[in-house]
Every structure is written in C-alpha cells, then in structure tokens.
Design a protein around this motif. Structure first.
Motif, short mmCIF file in Angstrom:
data_model
loop_
_atom_site.label_atom_id
_atom_site.label_comp_id
_atom_site.label_asym_id
_atom_site.label_seq_id
_atom_site.Cartn_x
_atom_site.Cartn_y
_atom_site.Cartn_z
N ILE A 176 1.09 -1.25 -0.12
CA ILE A 176 0.15 -0.14 -0.06
C ILE A 176 0.88 1.49 -0.14
O ILE A 176 1.71 1.27 0.66
CB ILE A 176 -0.91 0.12 1.21
CG1 ILE A 176 -1.91 -1.28 1.08
CG2 ILE A 176 -1.70 1.34 1.35
CD1 ILE A 176 -2.87 -1.11 0.23
N GLN A 177 0.46 1.93 -0.95
CA GLN A 177 1.30 3.27 -0.85
C GLN A 177 0.20 4.40 -0.57
O GLN A 177 -0.58 4.54 -1.61
CB GLN A 177 1.83 3.64 -2.31
CG GLN A 177 2.42 5.00 -2.37
CD GLN A 177 3.83 5.23 -1.58
OE1 GLN A 177 4.40 4.58 -1.41
NE2 GLN A 177 4.04 6.48 -1.20
N ASP A 178 0.15 4.98 0.34
CA ASP A 178 -0.91 6.09 0.75
C ASP A 178 -2.18 5.80 0.41
O ASP A 178 -2.87 6.48 -0.27
CB ASP A 178 -0.40 7.52 0.25
CG ASP A 178 -1.29 8.82 0.78
OD1 ASP A 178 -1.46 8.72 1.73
OD2 ASP A 178 -1.68 9.40 0.06
N GLY A 179 -2.51 4.58 1.09
CA GLY A 179 -4.07 4.01 0.46
C GLY A 179 -4.47 3.50 -0.56
O GLY A 179 -5.35 2.97 -0.99
N ARG A 180 -3.30 3.41 -1.72
CA ARG A 180 -3.44 2.85 -3.07
C ARG A 180 -2.65 1.62 -3.29
O ARG A 180 -1.46 1.46 -2.55
CB ARG A 180 -2.96 3.90 -4.06
CG ARG A 180 -3.79 5.16 -4.02
CD ARG A 180 -3.45 6.11 -4.90
NE ARG A 180 -4.05 7.52 -4.67
CZ ARG A 180 -3.67 8.36 -5.47
NH1 ARG A 180 -2.99 8.50 -6.50
NH2 ARG A 180 -4.41 9.66 -5.19
N SER A 181 -3.20 0.80 -3.86
CA SER A 181 -2.40 -0.56 -3.97
C SER A 181 -1.25 -0.43 -4.84
O SER A 181 -1.34 0.05 -6.13
CB SER A 181 -3.60 -1.63 -4.37
OG SER A 181 -3.33 -2.08 -5.47
N VAL A 182 -0.19 -1.37 -4.74
CA VAL A 182 0.71 -1.46 -5.61
C VAL A 182 1.01 -2.96 -5.77
O VAL A 182 0.93 -3.84 -4.79
CB VAL A 182 2.16 -1.01 -4.77
CG1 VAL A 182 3.60 -1.50 -5.68
CG2 VAL A 182 2.08 0.39 -4.59
N ASN A 183 1.25 -3.50 -7.21
CA ASN A 183 1.31 -4.88 -7.52
C ASN A 183 2.08 -4.88 -8.92
O ASN A 183 1.46 -4.46 -9.83
CB ASN A 183 -0.16 -5.29 -7.64
CG ASN A 183 -0.21 -6.83 -7.89
OD1 ASN A 183 1.04 -7.65 -7.91
ND2 ASN A 183 -1.29 -7.52 -8.04
N THR A 184 3.16 -5.14 -8.54
CA THR A 184 4.16 -5.25 -9.88
C THR A 184 4.89 -6.45 -9.54
O THR A 184 5.06 -7.13 -8.65
CB THR A 184 5.21 -4.04 -9.72
OG1 THR A 184 6.01 -3.99 -8.40
CG2 THR A 184 4.46 -2.79 -9.71
N TYR A 185 5.44 -6.77 -10.81
CA TYR A 185 6.51 -8.11 -11.17
C TYR A 185 7.85 -7.48 -11.75
O TYR A 185 7.72 -6.94 -12.79
CB TYR A 185 5.87 -9.14 -11.87
CG TYR A 185 6.77 -10.31 -12.22
CD1 TYR A 185 7.39 -11.12 -11.10
CD2 TYR A 185 7.29 -10.21 -13.42
CE1 TYR A 185 8.14 -12.22 -11.40
CE2 TYR A 185 8.16 -11.28 -13.85
CZ TYR A 185 8.62 -12.21 -12.64
OH TYR A 185 9.30 -13.17 -13.05
N THR A 186 8.80 -7.80 -11.22
CA THR A 186 10.30 -7.89 -11.92
C THR A 186 10.74 -8.98 -12.14
O THR A 186 11.15 -9.82 -11.42
CB THR A 186 11.31 -6.74 -10.97
OG1 THR A 186 10.49 -5.52 -10.68
CG2 THR A 186 12.57 -6.55 -11.55
N ASP A 187 11.34 -9.35 -13.43
CA ASP A 187 11.84 -10.25 -13.85
C ASP A 187 13.10 -10.52 -13.46
O ASP A 187 13.79 -9.56 -13.18
CB ASP A 187 11.60 -10.64 -15.09
CG ASP A 187 12.08 -9.76 -16.21
OD1 ASP A 187 13.16 -9.05 -15.90
OD2 ASP A 187 11.86 -9.95 -17.45
N GLN A 188 13.87 -11.49 -13.75
CA GLN A 188 15.46 -11.71 -13.54
C GLN A 188 16.18 -10.78 -14.31
O GLN A 188 17.56 -10.64 -13.94
CB GLN A 188 15.65 -13.06 -13.93
CG GLN A 188 15.63 -13.58 -15.32
CD GLN A 188 15.96 -14.94 -15.71
OE1 GLN A 188 16.34 -15.72 -14.73
NE2 GLN A 188 15.71 -15.45 -16.78
N TYR A 189 15.72 -9.99 -15.32
CA TYR A 189 16.52 -8.96 -16.00
C TYR A 189 16.25 -7.73 -15.82
O TYR A 189 16.96 -6.83 -16.31
CB TYR A 189 16.32 -9.33 -17.47
CG TYR A 189 16.44 -10.65 -18.09
CD1 TYR A 189 17.65 -11.25 -18.05
CD2 TYR A 189 15.42 -11.64 -18.53
CE1 TYR A 189 17.70 -12.58 -18.41
CE2 TYR A 189 15.33 -13.08 -18.61
CZ TYR A 189 16.61 -13.48 -18.80
OH TYR A 189 17.01 -14.50 -19.15
N GLY A 190 15.42 -7.55 -14.55
CA GLY A 190 15.44 -6.24 -14.07
C GLY A 190 13.91 -5.51 -14.98
O GLY A 190 13.68 -4.22 -14.57
N ASN A 191 13.28 -6.14 -15.92
CA ASN A 191 12.06 -5.49 -16.40
C ASN A 191 11.06 -5.53 -15.45
O ASN A 191 10.62 -6.62 -14.79
CB ASN A 191 11.66 -6.39 -17.79
CG ASN A 191 13.05 -6.30 -18.60
OD1 ASN A 191 13.55 -5.37 -19.00
ND2 ASN A 191 13.32 -7.49 -19.13
#
Length: 130
Positions: free
Chosen positions: A35-50
């Motif tokens: 959570i960032q200031d009440g908003r959701s964060v949902n990300t994926y970073t692969d082995q190459y940094g993308n």
C-alpha cells in the motif's frame, strides 16, 4: 534485489502526494505488493530487471538495459533511470528529476521531483517510507 525494491519504490512514490507513507513487500520471485498512501501496488520484476504492473491504478512498464539503465512508462509519463551500482539512482519521470541514494543499511533518501523521500528496507524485504 536492491534495484528491484528501489524501482518499485520510485514508481510507487512518484504518483502519490508529497507526504505519502508506504509499506511495500518484495518476495524472492520478484513480486512487489503493498500500500502506498492508501493505494495498491502490485508489480512484477523479472530476472533481467524488467518491471510491469499496476501502481495506484496506473499501468507501469520498465525495461532494463542490463547495465544499470531502465526506460519505460508509468501511465502516460516516460521513465528513464540509471543505477550506478553504488546505491545512487538518477533520472527522470516525465519532467521530474530522480535523485536517490541507498546506503548499505537499507536506508534510501533523496528526491523525486520536489518530494523528499526517506525509506528503510528491512532484512525481510519490507520497505517503509515516511
């Protein structure tokens, strides 16, 4: 791992108010949630940094060049960053400058645009910002 956490942190911090608080967790497989200031964060970073995912309702996608540079978009804003390998990240998001430093203890300080940033990443990969 530090680059992965910092990428998520920079992206999450950019789209929120000046005095945002956050709690983000990155697991070993590269997923960052929280959570960032009440908003959701949902990300994926692969082995190459993308990195791809959603930050506060905006889709973001960045691609690593493998040498410390990353480029992409968050919403309709361009992202260009460079990590020098010594804990310093510089670059731009839209027209805003990024200037961050992470020390060996996991404390990140600096600015994203006019916003001051002060964060700490625990040994459990949880990042908290004030």
């Amino acid at each position: 791992m530090a680059r992965l956490i910092l990428t998520s942190l920079v992206l999450a911090t950019f789209i929120h108010p000046l005095y945002a608080q956050s709690s983000l967790y990155t697991d070993r497989s590269g997923y960052t949630t929280g959570i960032q200031d009440g908003r959701s964060v949902n990300t994926y970073t692969d082995q190459y940094g993308n990195t791809t995912g959603w930050v506060g309702g905006k889709y973001q996608s960045t691609y690593s060049d493998g040498y410390g540079g990353a480029t992409g978009t968050i919403g309709n804003k361009r992202i260009n960053t460079y990590d020098d390998g010594y804990g310093n990240i510089t670059g731009t998001i839209g027209r805003d400058r990024i200037n961050l430093h992470t020390d060996p203890s996991g404390t990140t300080t600096g600015t994203v645009g006019q916003r001051r940033l002060s964060c700490y990443t625990s040994r459990f990969r949880t990042t908290t910002c004030y």
